[in-house]
Scaffold this motif. Structure first.
Motif, short mmCIF file in Angstrom:
data_model
loop_
_atom_site.label_atom_id
_atom_site.label_comp_id
_atom_site.label_asym_id
_atom_site.label_seq_id
_atom_site.Cartn_x
_atom_site.Cartn_y
_atom_site.Cartn_z
N SER A 123 0.82 -1.21 0.00
CA SER A 123 0.00 0.00 0.00
C SER A 123 0.85 1.27 0.00
O SER A 123 0.39 2.32 -0.38
N LYS A 124 2.12 1.16 0.44
CA LYS A 124 3.00 2.34 0.49
C LYS A 124 4.42 1.88 0.20
O LYS A 124 4.76 0.72 0.39
N LEU A 125 5.26 2.79 -0.26
CA LEU A 125 6.64 2.47 -0.56
C LEU A 125 7.46 2.52 0.72
O LEU A 125 7.50 3.54 1.41
N ASP A 126 8.09 1.39 1.07
CA ASP A 126 9.03 1.33 2.18
C ASP A 126 9.93 0.12 1.95
O ASP A 126 9.88 -0.49 0.88
N ASN A 127 10.77 -0.24 2.93
CA ASN A 127 11.70 -1.35 2.71
C ASN A 127 11.03 -2.66 2.33
O ASN A 127 11.61 -3.48 1.65
N GLY A 128 9.80 -2.88 2.79
CA GLY A 128 9.12 -4.14 2.52
C GLY A 128 8.03 -4.08 1.47
O GLY A 128 7.37 -5.09 1.21
N ASN A 129 7.83 -2.92 0.85
CA ASN A 129 6.71 -2.77 -0.08
C ASN A 129 7.05 -1.87 -1.26
O ASN A 129 7.70 -0.84 -1.10
N ILE A 130 6.57 -2.29 -2.43
CA ILE A 130 6.66 -1.47 -3.64
C ILE A 130 5.28 -1.50 -4.30
O ILE A 130 4.89 -2.53 -4.87
N PRO A 131 4.50 -0.42 -4.20
CA PRO A 131 3.19 -0.43 -4.86
C PRO A 131 3.35 -0.49 -6.38
O PRO A 131 4.31 0.03 -6.94
N ALA A 132 2.40 -1.14 -7.03
CA ALA A 132 2.38 -1.16 -8.49
C ALA A 132 1.73 0.13 -8.98
O ALA A 132 0.90 0.73 -8.29
N ASP A 133 2.12 0.57 -10.15
CA ASP A 133 1.51 1.72 -10.78
C ASP A 133 0.00 1.48 -10.89
O ASP A 133 -0.44 0.37 -11.18
N ALA A 134 -0.79 2.53 -10.69
CA ALA A 134 -2.26 2.41 -10.72
C ALA A 134 -2.78 1.92 -12.07
O ALA A 134 -3.87 1.35 -12.13
N LYS A 135 -1.99 2.10 -13.14
CA LYS A 135 -2.46 1.62 -14.44
C LYS A 135 -2.49 0.09 -14.50
O LYS A 135 -3.06 -0.48 -15.42
N TYR A 136 -1.90 -0.57 -13.50
CA TYR A 136 -1.91 -2.03 -13.44
C TYR A 136 -2.94 -2.55 -12.45
O TYR A 136 -2.75 -3.61 -11.85
N ALA A 137 -4.02 -1.82 -12.24
CA ALA A 137 -5.11 -2.26 -11.37
C ALA A 137 -6.38 -2.37 -12.21
O ALA A 137 -6.67 -1.49 -13.03
N TRP A 138 -7.11 -3.45 -12.00
CA TRP A 138 -8.33 -3.69 -12.77
C TRP A 138 -9.49 -3.90 -11.82
O TRP A 138 -9.34 -4.60 -10.81
N PRO A 139 -10.66 -3.33 -12.14
CA PRO A 139 -11.79 -3.38 -11.21
C PRO A 139 -12.45 -4.76 -11.08
O PRO A 139 -13.20 -5.00 -10.14
N SER A 140 -12.17 -5.65 -12.03
CA SER A 140 -12.78 -6.98 -11.97
C SER A 140 -11.89 -7.98 -12.70
O SER A 140 -11.01 -7.61 -13.48
N PHE A 141 -12.16 -9.25 -12.45
CA PHE A 141 -11.42 -10.31 -13.13
C PHE A 141 -11.63 -10.21 -14.64
O PHE A 141 -10.68 -10.35 -15.42
N GLU A 142 -12.84 -9.95 -15.05
CA GLU A 142 -13.17 -9.87 -16.48
C GLU A 142 -12.42 -8.70 -17.14
O GLU A 142 -11.89 -8.85 -18.24
#
Length: 175
Positions: A123-142
């Motif tokens: 959810s946030k950038l820190d030593n244990g996390n790298i969020p993906a760019d929002a363009k790589y989020a989809w509202p549904s499986f379809e």
């Protein structure tokens, strides 16, 4: 619950069939990204290839079989790779989770270790996390299944971001 499990299995099968044609080499991509990033951080790097490391499962690695004169062994293990809907979210996002282990080649003891999540669980950038760019989020499986080339691109971004992130974190944690 059985119906829910069957639905997930069916989705996994459909996703796997579509992604199969992209032949993603995420492990090789991570090795290249990490090697370049460690060199940029002024580390001396030797990538161990072609050695019998004595393992079937990466979590059961026999470090005694590693032949190296390095100061440390950096071992990065993929835990998960794919696309997932994060907890409490309906959006689908790329997901790469790795464990990073710094091992002493002298006595095979762990010097340091941590995990990094790229994408779905970050959810946030820190030593244990790298969020993906929002363009790589989809509202549904379809919706995701209609954008498989972009899904593949989102997964390929993971190793490109993980390599420099691991190298920087290594420098910060072990100056």
């Amino acid at each position: 619950h059985v119906i829910h499990s069957a639905s997930i299995s069916s989705k996994n099968d459909a996703f796997g069939k579509k992604m199969h044609e992209y032949n993603l080499a995420l492990g090789n991509d991570l090795v290249q990204s990490l090697e370049q990033s460690l060199l940029a951080e002024k580390y001396e790097v030797v990538v161990l290839r072609g050695q019998d490391m004595g393992f079937v499962d990466p979590s059961d690695f026999d470090y005694k079989k590693v032949s190296t004169d390095a100061d440390v062994i950096l071992h990065v293990i993929f835990k998960d790779a794919g696309v997932d809907s994060p907890h409490r979210s309906l959006s689908y996002k790329p997901r790469l989770n790795v464990d990073v282990n710094i091992i002493s080649p002298l006595n095979q003891e762990t010097i340091d270790d941590w995990s990094i999540d790229y994408g779905a669980n970050a959810s946030k950038l820190d030593n244990g996390n790298i969020p993906a760019d929002a363009k790589y989020a989809w509202p549904s499986f379809e919706a995701m299944m209609d954008k498989i080339p972009i899904v593949a691109e989102g997964l390929q971004q993971g190793p490109k971001l993980l390599g420099p992130h691991i190298a920087r974190t290594l420098r910060e944690r072990n100056p």
